[in-house]
Design a protein around this motif. Sequence first.
Motif, PDB file in Angstrom:
ATOM      1  N   ASP A 157      32.394  54.408  41.103  1.00 46.14           N
ATOM      2  CA  ASP A 157      33.243  54.079  41.672  1.00 46.14           C
ATOM      3  C   ASP A 157      34.070  54.910  42.689  1.00 46.14           C
ATOM      4  O   ASP A 157      34.352  55.886  42.214  1.00 46.14           O
ATOM      5  CB  ASP A 157      34.240  53.172  40.724  1.00 46.14           C
ATOM      6  CG  ASP A 157      35.274  52.397  41.352  1.00 46.14           C
ATOM      7  OD1 ASP A 157      35.226  51.300  41.847  1.00 46.14           O
ATOM      8  OD2 ASP A 157      36.723  52.874  41.223  1.00 46.14           O
ATOM      9  N   ARG A 158      34.455  54.340  43.997  1.00 42.30           N
ATOM     10  CA  ARG A 158      35.366  55.286  44.702  1.00 42.30           C
ATOM     11  C   ARG A 158      36.448  54.359  45.278  1.00 42.30           C
ATOM     12  O   ARG A 158      35.899  53.236  45.711  1.00 42.30           O
ATOM     13  CB  ARG A 158      34.495  55.915  45.788  1.00 42.30           C
ATOM     14  CG  ARG A 158      33.537  57.147  45.343  1.00 42.30           C
ATOM     15  CD  ARG A 158      34.161  58.247  44.883  1.00 42.30           C
ATOM     16  NE  ARG A 158      33.150  59.318  44.340  1.00 42.30           N
ATOM     17  CZ  ARG A 158      32.856  59.368  43.171  1.00 42.30           C
ATOM     18  NH1 ARG A 158      33.112  58.732  41.980  1.00 42.30           N
ATOM     19  NH2 ARG A 158      31.860  60.548  42.815  1.00 42.30           N
ATOM     20  N   ILE A 159      37.685  54.761  45.489  1.00 47.95           N
ATOM     21  CA  ILE A 159      38.709  54.169  46.183  1.00 47.95           C
ATOM     22  C   ILE A 159      38.223  53.303  47.604  1.00 47.95           C
ATOM     23  O   ILE A 159      38.709  52.549  48.316  1.00 47.95           O
ATOM     24  CB  ILE A 159      39.981  54.881  46.306  1.00 47.95           C
ATOM     25  CG1 ILE A 159      41.302  53.901  46.405  1.00 47.95           C
ATOM     26  CG2 ILE A 159      39.742  56.059  47.245  1.00 47.95           C
ATOM     27  CD1 ILE A 159      42.618  54.841  46.093  1.00 47.95           C
ATOM     28  N   TRP A 160      37.479  54.135  48.204  1.00 43.90           N
ATOM     29  CA  TRP A 160      36.959  53.752  49.443  1.00 43.90           C
ATOM     30  C   TRP A 160      35.619  52.956  49.498  1.00 43.90           C
ATOM     31  O   TRP A 160      35.308  52.565  50.782  1.00 43.90           O
ATOM     32  CB  TRP A 160      36.804  55.142  50.455  1.00 43.90           C
ATOM     33  CG  TRP A 160      36.183  56.221  49.689  1.00 43.90           C
ATOM     34  CD1 TRP A 160      36.799  57.105  49.133  1.00 43.90           C
ATOM     35  CD2 TRP A 160      34.846  56.322  49.418  1.00 43.90           C
ATOM     36  NE1 TRP A 160      35.927  58.116  48.872  1.00 43.90           N
ATOM     37  CE2 TRP A 160      34.687  57.718  48.810  1.00 43.90           C
ATOM     38  CE3 TRP A 160      33.585  55.765  49.958  1.00 43.90           C
ATOM     39  CZ2 TRP A 160      33.437  58.111  48.375  1.00 43.90           C
ATOM     40  CZ3 TRP A 160      32.275  56.309  49.181  1.00 43.90           C
ATOM     41  CH2 TRP A 160      32.191  57.296  48.844  1.00 43.90           C
ATOM     42  N   GLY A 161      35.233  52.743  48.294  1.00 37.94           N
ATOM     43  CA  GLY A 161      33.640  52.172  48.251  1.00 37.94           C
ATOM     44  C   GLY A 161      33.579  50.779  48.499  1.00 37.94           C
ATOM     45  O   GLY A 161      34.682  50.052  48.460  1.00 37.94           O
TER      46      GLY A 161
END
Length: 323
Positions: A16-20
Amino acid sequence: MDTPLYPLVFKPILQDRIWGGTKLRTELGKENLPTETTGESWELSAVEGNVSIVANGSFAGEPLTALLERYPQEILGRDVFSRFGRQFPLLFKFLDARQDLSIQVHPNDELARKRHNSFGKTEMWYVMQADKGARIIVGFKQKSGPEQYLEHLKNKDLIKILNEVQVNKGDVFFLETGTIHAIGAGIMIAEIQQTSDITYRIYDWDRVDASGKSRELHVDLALDAMNYNTTDTQKSYDSEKNSSNIMVDCPYFTTGFLPLEGKVEVHKEGRSFTVYIGTEGAFTVKADGQEHNFKKGDTVLMPAALKDFSLEGNASLLEVYIR
């Protein structure tokens, strides 16, 4: 020597990534995304805490590191083993940037070893998909320096002195350590890099997570890691059918573009493992009398002990090895 090894694929390590976003599922068929902001699929990794697990065949369920303990030279190849021991020296990922990634830089081997007991992070990007108008940030527009860079960072207009490049599917960028960069929104890439998870985050667009927290920045660490000169990062390459057309050739890895139409016989010397990344279509690997079927989004590790095999199908592949 007979070997029980075969073409290996691994369970994707989804991050999980804030930009994903969700393109890893919609474009590459990676199911069971943990969130709707899944930014990375680590396809082949020996990074501590994120070690790949075999997904196919008789070794299914085994960690890559365990296989390297048992079959180091057979998997890595004699030259790679003599250079790196039982360490797997590369990391393979797919990234889906729904939003801009942070502006960042990676340290070289010397700095990373001194500060983090790690490899540096030389990397390359192959653009798998790009929305119309998508762009990356890579390097400075003109030669800069620490004072000018810090002044623009303080004024929140760092982007003014950075180079923005519009991208299209199939574009290739080679980022040597020290290159300031960011993947822009609307881009999905295949990333090939040294085995390292060291990133110095410089600017994160003032965004916060669901808890209202900003991500940590590493402005001081980045200062002496950065190359303030302009850089030539985009690479052109040929597309000759059934041939591995070299895109990037550096001390850490060599990557070729292989447009597969029909059948190709492959002969290796056992010096290095080979990795095939499916970027389009479907393909079959025939090795030791066995057939193994793969598709777009698959990352296949061919152990060095498999010296003679064939590739069949209609597909676009990236072929990666170490010279």
